[in-house]
Design a protein around this motif. Structure first.
Motif, PDB file in Angstrom:
ATOM      1  N   ASP A 110       0.831  -1.202   0.000  1.00 49.11           N
ATOM      2  CA  ASP A 110       0.000   0.000   0.000  1.00 49.11           C
ATOM      3  C   ASP A 110       0.866   1.253   0.000  1.00 49.11           C
ATOM      4  O   ASP A 110       0.604   2.225  -0.720  1.00 49.11           O
ATOM      5  CB  ASP A 110      -0.913   0.014   1.230  1.00 49.11           C
ATOM      6  N   VAL A 111       1.897   1.236   0.859  1.00 52.08           N
ATOM      7  CA  VAL A 111       2.806   2.386   0.935  1.00 52.08           C
ATOM      8  C   VAL A 111       3.554   2.555  -0.382  1.00 52.08           C
ATOM      9  O   VAL A 111       3.778   3.676  -0.849  1.00 52.08           O
ATOM     10  CB  VAL A 111       3.799   2.203   2.100  1.00 52.08           C
ATOM     11  N   MET A 112       3.901   1.441  -0.999  1.00 53.17           N
ATOM     12  CA  MET A 112       4.588   1.503  -2.287  1.00 53.17           C
ATOM     13  C   MET A 112       3.724   2.212  -3.324  1.00 53.17           C
ATOM     14  O   MET A 112       4.219   3.061  -4.090  1.00 53.17           O
ATOM     15  CB  MET A 112       4.930   0.081  -2.757  1.00 53.17           C
ATOM     16  N   GLU A 113       2.433   1.902  -3.369  1.00 48.26           N
ATOM     17  CA  GLU A 113       1.526   2.561  -4.308  1.00 48.26           C
ATOM     18  C   GLU A 113       1.472   4.066  -4.064  1.00 48.26           C
ATOM     19  O   GLU A 113       1.463   4.862  -5.006  1.00 48.26           O
ATOM     20  CB  GLU A 113       0.122   1.962  -4.181  1.00 48.26           C
ATOM     21  N   LEU A 114       1.427   4.440  -2.789  1.00 47.36           N
ATOM     22  CA  LEU A 114       1.364   5.861  -2.459  1.00 47.36           C
ATOM     23  C   LEU A 114       2.658   6.566  -2.841  1.00 47.36           C
ATOM     24  O   LEU A 114       2.632   7.690  -3.368  1.00 47.36           O
ATOM     25  CB  LEU A 114       1.093   6.036  -0.958  1.00 47.36           C
ATOM     26  N   LEU A 115       3.787   5.920  -2.595  1.00 47.18           N
ATOM     27  CA  LEU A 115       5.070   6.531  -2.956  1.00 47.18           C
ATOM     28  C   LEU A 115       5.175   6.738  -4.458  1.00 47.18           C
ATOM     29  O   LEU A 115       5.692   7.767  -4.926  1.00 47.18           O
ATOM     30  CB  LEU A 115       6.219   5.652  -2.451  1.00 47.18           C
ATOM     31  N   VAL A 116       4.704   5.764  -5.216  1.00 40.47           N
ATOM     32  CA  VAL A 116       4.709   5.896  -6.675  1.00 40.47           C
ATOM     33  C   VAL A 116       3.827   7.066  -7.096  1.00 40.47           C
ATOM     34  O   VAL A 116       4.188   7.865  -7.984  1.00 40.47           O
ATOM     35  CB  VAL A 116       4.226   4.592  -7.346  1.00 40.47           C
ATOM     36  N   ALA A 117       2.657   7.199  -6.442  1.00 42.14           N
ATOM     37  CA  ALA A 117       1.747   8.298  -6.756  1.00 42.14           C
ATOM     38  C   ALA A 117       2.378   9.655  -6.446  1.00 42.14           C
ATOM     39  O   ALA A 117       2.071  10.656  -7.104  1.00 42.14           O
ATOM     40  CB  ALA A 117       0.439   8.130  -5.976  1.00 42.14           C
ATOM     41  N   TYR A 118       3.275   9.677  -5.456  1.00 36.18           N
ATOM     42  CA  TYR A 118       3.918  10.924  -5.056  1.00 36.18           C
ATOM     43  C   TYR A 118       5.250  11.136  -5.768  1.00 36.18           C
ATOM     44  O   TYR A 118       5.938  12.142  -5.529  1.00 36.18           O
ATOM     45  CB  TYR A 118       4.159  10.949  -3.541  1.00 36.18           C
TER      46      TYR A 118
END
Length: 282
Positions: free
Chosen positions: A57-65
């Protein structure tokens, strides 16, 4: 996707760091939620620490940012997410105090006021056992588990390299109330004297003659954490537990604690009194 559980200092810290990244990117929670295909309320709960996200989940958010996953701060945030998946011992035990114990375990300082009983972190095993059977009809296994949990909690006072700093204000009533009988109380008082010798433990006694004060209604705890983690107030009532986070509430209980410290005997005078009571009886 995420894991719903009570917020802890670590989950709140991860959530704040993720929120800072989102805000630095100029994105709203709704925009991020659309990007990673979840609800905006879920993003909000992750950022508040109420949801413990998986590393994916955190990986997805980091990619989005637009944050690299193999460099700082991305790698550290992913490590934090993985650590959140490891249950602490208190979660395996369960019980109504699991959330508080999670905070207590990560705290660096605890200010505690108890009006009628010796605080859990300072209790002997026999005293703790007597406390856990007061007014309760429970089986021996349940009592044993509760006592064992309380004893395990006390390890924070001896952890290395940074033991919990504990400042406890005890009402004189807590020193004179016979919990488990006179022998149990006598041993408990002697234990307080021993613990007071630890450099990270400070005990003050609030004598009866101190009169009325700002915490007449109940006991409470004020926990402080590392880095920029905000402090947390805690009050246990017959109706349940209260966790206080607002600036206004924290200011009130901090002022109440300062009032208690001012009215209480000095640490040296307090230990002298406790020692006299343990030797001469109450």
């Amino acid at each position: 996707m995420p894991r719903f559980a009570p917020a802890t200092p670590r989950s709140r810290r991860l959530g704040r760091d993720l929120r800072k990244l989102r805000e630095a990117k100029g994105l709203t929670g709704e925009e991020v939620a659309k990007s990673v295909r979840c609800s905006s309320s879920r993003i909000s709960r992750i950022e508040s620490g109420e949801i413990k996200p998986r590393a994916g989940d955190v990986m997805e958010l980091l990619v989005a940012y637009g944050v690299p996953l193999d460099a700082e701060p991305g790698s550290s945030l992913l490590a934090q997410a993985r650590d959140l998946r490891e249950d602490g011992w208190w979660q395996r035990v369960g019980g109504k105090y699991a959330t508080y114990i999670a905070y207590e375990t990560e705290a660096v300082e605890l200010k505690n006021y108890e009006p009628t009983l010796v605080p859990g972190l300072l209790q002997t095993e026999r005293y703790a056992r007597a406390v856990n059977i007061i007014g309760r009809e429970v089986d021996p296994d349940t009592v044993n588990q509760r006592v064992a949990t309380r004893m395990t909690r006390q390890e924070v006072l001896h952890r290395q390299p940074t033991p919990l700093r504990l400042h406890a204000v005890l009402s004189e009533a807590a020193l004179r109330t016979e919990v488990g009988g006179p022998d149990v109380l006598r041993d408990q008082l002697a234990h307080l004297v021993t613990l007071s010798e630890l450099p990270n433990v400070t005990i003050q006694v609030l004598r009866f003659e101190a009169g009325a004060h700002l915490a007449d209604s109940s006991g409470f705890a004020l926990l402080s954490f590392e880095r920029d983690d905000p402090p947390l107030g805690y009050i246990e009532t017959l109706a349940g537990e209260l966790f206080l986070e607002s600036t206004r509430d924290l200011a009130r209980i901090s002022a109440a604690y300062d009032n208690l410290r001012m009215l209480a005997m000095s640490p040296a005078e307090s230990v002298k009194l406790i020692k006299e009571l343990s030797e001469d009886g109450t």
